[in-house]
Design a protein around this motif. Structure first.
Motif, PDB file in Angstrom:
ATOM      1  N   ILE A 240       0.803  -1.040  -0.022  1.00  0.00           N
ATOM      2  CA  ILE A 240      -0.064  -0.124   0.186  1.00  0.00           C
ATOM      3  C   ILE A 240       0.745   1.133  -0.059  1.00  0.00           C
ATOM      4  N   ASN A 241       0.529   2.210  -0.839  1.00  0.00           N
ATOM      5  CA  ASN A 241       1.053   3.675  -0.867  1.00  0.00           C
ATOM      6  C   ASN A 241       0.325   4.294   0.292  1.00  0.00           C
ATOM      7  N   VAL A 242       0.826   4.927   1.221  1.00  0.00           N
ATOM      8  CA  VAL A 242       0.211   6.162   1.875  1.00  0.00           C
ATOM      9  C   VAL A 242       0.289   7.479   0.962  1.00  0.00           C
ATOM     10  N   GLU A 243      -0.944   7.890   0.630  1.00  0.00           N
ATOM     11  CA  GLU A 243      -0.944   9.060  -0.317  1.00  0.00           C
ATOM     12  C   GLU A 243      -1.009  10.639   0.659  1.00  0.00           C
ATOM     13  N   SER A 244       0.113  11.243   0.195  1.00  0.00           N
ATOM     14  CA  SER A 244       0.509  12.441   0.929  1.00  0.00           C
ATOM     15  C   SER A 244      -0.065  13.711   0.266  1.00  0.00           C
ATOM     16  N   GLU A 245      -0.587  13.421  -0.992  1.00  0.00           N
ATOM     17  CA  GLU A 245      -0.960  14.857  -1.806  1.00  0.00           C
ATOM     18  C   GLU A 245      -2.203  14.992  -2.130  1.00  0.00           C
ATOM     19  N   TYR A 246      -2.942  13.968  -2.613  1.00  0.00           N
ATOM     20  CA  TYR A 246      -4.111  14.186  -3.096  1.00  0.00           C
ATOM     21  C   TYR A 246      -5.008  13.442  -1.916  1.00  0.00           C
TER      22      TYR A 246
ATOM     23  N   LEU B 172      -5.442   9.822   3.628  1.00  0.00           N
ATOM     24  CA  LEU B 172      -5.322  10.470   5.049  1.00  0.00           C
ATOM     25  C   LEU B 172      -6.293  11.568   4.886  1.00  0.00           C
ATOM     26  N   ASP B 173      -6.533  12.195   5.857  1.00  0.00           N
ATOM     27  CA  ASP B 173      -7.709  13.054   6.244  1.00  0.00           C
ATOM     28  C   ASP B 173      -7.152  14.265   5.167  1.00  0.00           C
TER      29      ASP B 173
ATOM     30  N   TRP C 185       5.106   4.999   3.377  1.00  0.00           N
ATOM     31  CA  TRP C 185       4.880   6.289   3.877  1.00  0.00           C
ATOM     32  C   TRP C 185       5.979   7.185   3.781  1.00  0.00           C
ATOM     33  N   GLU C 186       5.866   8.096   2.640  1.00  0.00           N
ATOM     34  CA  GLU C 186       7.064   8.871   2.424  1.00  0.00           C
ATOM     35  C   GLU C 186       8.272   8.114   2.357  1.00  0.00           C
ATOM     36  N   ASP C 187       9.381   8.535   3.344  1.00  0.00           N
ATOM     37  CA  ASP C 187      10.381   7.359   3.001  1.00  0.00           C
ATOM     38  C   ASP C 187      10.552   6.092   3.823  1.00  0.00           C
TER      39      ASP C 187
END
Ligand SMILES: *Cc1c(COP(=O)(O)O)cnc(C)c1O
Length: 357
Positions: free
Chosen positions: A179-185, A223-224, A315-317
Motif C-alpha cells: 500500500i502507498n500512503v498518499e500524502s498529496e491527493y 489520509l484526512d 509512507w514518505e520514505d
C-alpha cells in the motif's frame, strides 16, 4: 408483505453464461435489469424488469454534466444446498438513501426495493455462479435524467439494478498487498461527499491510484484532507489495524464511507470479545507501533474482497512490512468466518443473510 407489482418483460433470447473458471469483475451482465422512474408529479413509479440493453439519454441529461448520481454494491452468493443468499441487503438500500440525501436525489422505499431485488435475482438465479469465491455482483444506481443545463437538482431520475457474475477476488487464495500512503491527493473532506457512494469520489481517486501503481503498490491509503495526519480508508475499502491485541478502525468522521463489511467486522469482533475501537488514528501512531514491534496486522474491508490484508505500508520514505507479508491470524479467521456466513457454509448466528426463493 404481499408481492409488490412489478412488470416483467422476458428477454426473447438468453445469453450464453460465461465460463465460471474465468470470471473477471463487472464485464459480463445478465439477461435482465430492473428499472424505475422518478418524476416530480408521480414520485418513484413504473418499476419493471426488462431485457438488459443500452439506455437512451438526452445529451443534456443532468447526470452527464454535473454527476448527480449514486450507486450501491452487494453480492448474491450460491451457498450450500444450491441456495442463493444475500448479505444484509437492507443496509445497502438504507445507505443508497443516505447517499441520495447527500446528492439531493429523492429517497426510495427500502422494503419495496428489497422485494424488487429479490424478484430480479430469482428470475436470474441461473446466473449466480457456484465456484468457490464467485458471486453475482449487484449494482443498483440512480442517475439524473432531466435534460437541463441548469446547475440544480434534476426533476427526473432513473434507478437501475444490473447484475454481473464475478470471479473470486483471490483466485490464488487470500494474500497481503503493498500500500502507498498518499500524502498529496485527497479522497474526501468532512462536509464533502466522501460518505456517499457517488461517482465523482471514485474518478477523483484515479490519479492517486495511478501513482501507487507506478510505484508498484496495489492500493492507496487515504489520509484526512485537512491535516494529512489521520488515516481514513484504503482504496475503496475501510481499514483496520491490530496493535497490541487491540483492533482499531478510523471513526466515521464525516469523510469516510460507512462500509457494511466494516460494521459486520466490528460486530463480530465484539461478539468474539476482541477489543475493538473506532477512533482517530494517525499515520505517526502506526509508524510508532511498527517501530516498537506492536503493529500486528492491518487489513481493508469491503464487499469485493471482504478482507484484504496489508503486507506493506509505504509512507514518505518509510517502508513498513507487516506480519512478514503473511495473512494474520485474525484477518484469516475474520475472512473465513464472514465468507462462510455469506455462503451459508456456517450457520448465520447474527441473522445477516436472506434466502432467495
Ligand atoms: C463501498 C465502499 C466501502 C465498503 O463498503 P462495503 O459496504 O463494506 O462494501 C468502503 N469505502 C468506500 C469508499 C466505498 O465506496
Amino acid at each position: 408483505m404481499s408481492e409488490p407489482i412489478l412488470d416483467i418483460t422476458q428477454s426473447p433470447h438468453k445469453k450464453a453464461k460465461p465460463d465460471p473458471e474465468h470470471l473477471s469483475f463487472g464485464k459480463v451482465f445478465t439477461d435482465h435489469m430492473l428499472t424505475m422512474e422518478f418524476s416530480r408529479d408521480k414520485g418513484w413509479h413504473s418499476p419493471q424488469i426488462v431485457p438488459y440493453e443500452p439506455v437512451s439519454l438526452d445529451p443534456a441529461a443532468m447526470i452527464l454534466h454535473y454527476g448527480q448520481t449514486v450507486f450501491e454494491g452487494l453480492k448474491a452468493y450460491r451457498g450450500a444446498d444450491n441456495q442463493i443468499l444475500l448479505f444484509r441487503p437492507k443496509k445497502n438500500f438504507e445507505r443508497l438513501n443516505r447517499s441520495s440525501d447527500r446528492m439531493s436525489i429523492p429517497p426510495v422505499n427500502e422494503e419495496l426495493m428489497l422485494e424488487y431485488l429479490k424478484q430480479l435475482i430469482s428470475l436470474e438465479k441461473d446466473w449466480v455462479p457456484a465456484a468457490e469465491g464467485t458471486s453475482l455482483y449487484i449494482r443498483p444506481f440512480i442517475i439524473a435524467t432531466e435534460p437541463n443545463l441548469a446547475v440544480a437538482p434534476s426533476y427526473s431520475y432513473t434507478l437501475m439494478i444490473i447484475l454481473s457474475p464475478v470471479g473470486s477476488y483471490y483466485p490464488e487464495g487470500i494474500h497481503p498487498v503493498s500500500i502507498n500512503v498518499e500524502s498529496e491527493y485527497t479522497r474526501a473532506v468532512r462536509g464533502g461527499t466522501g460518505t456517499a457512494k457517488t461517482a465523482g469520489n471514485y474518478s477523483a481517486a484515479y490519479k492517486a491510484q495511478e501513482r501507487a501503481t507506478e510505484k508498484g503498490h496495489a492500493q492507496v491509503l487515504w489520509l484526512d484532507g485537512v491535516e494529512k495526519k489521520y488515516i481514513e480508508e484504503v482504496g475503496s475499502m475501510n481499514v483496520f489495524f491490530k496493535i497490541k491485541g487491540e483492533v482499531i478502525t478510523p471513526e466515521l468522521s464525516g469523510s469516510i464511507l460507512e462500509g457494511i463489511t466494516r460494521t459486520s467486522i466490528i460486530e463480530m469482533l465484539k461478539d468474539w470479545k476482541i477489543p475493538v475501537s473506532e477512533r482517530k488514528i494517525t499515520m505517526e501512531e502506526i509508524h510508532q507501533a511498527y517501530e516498537e514491534g506492536t503493529l500486528e496486522e492491518a487489513f481493508g474491508t469491503g464487499t469485493a474482497a471482504v478482507i484484504s490484508p496489508i503486507g506493506e505500508l509505504h509512507w514518505e520514505d518509510k517502508a513498513m512490512v507487516i506480519n512478514h507479508r503473511q495473512t494474520g491470524e485474525l484477518s484469516r479467521s475474520l475472512y473465513d468466518t464472514l465468507t462462510s456466513i455469506q455462503t451459508g457454509k456456517l450457520e448465520d448466528p447474527y441473522g445477516w443473510t436472506i434466502k432467495i426463493d
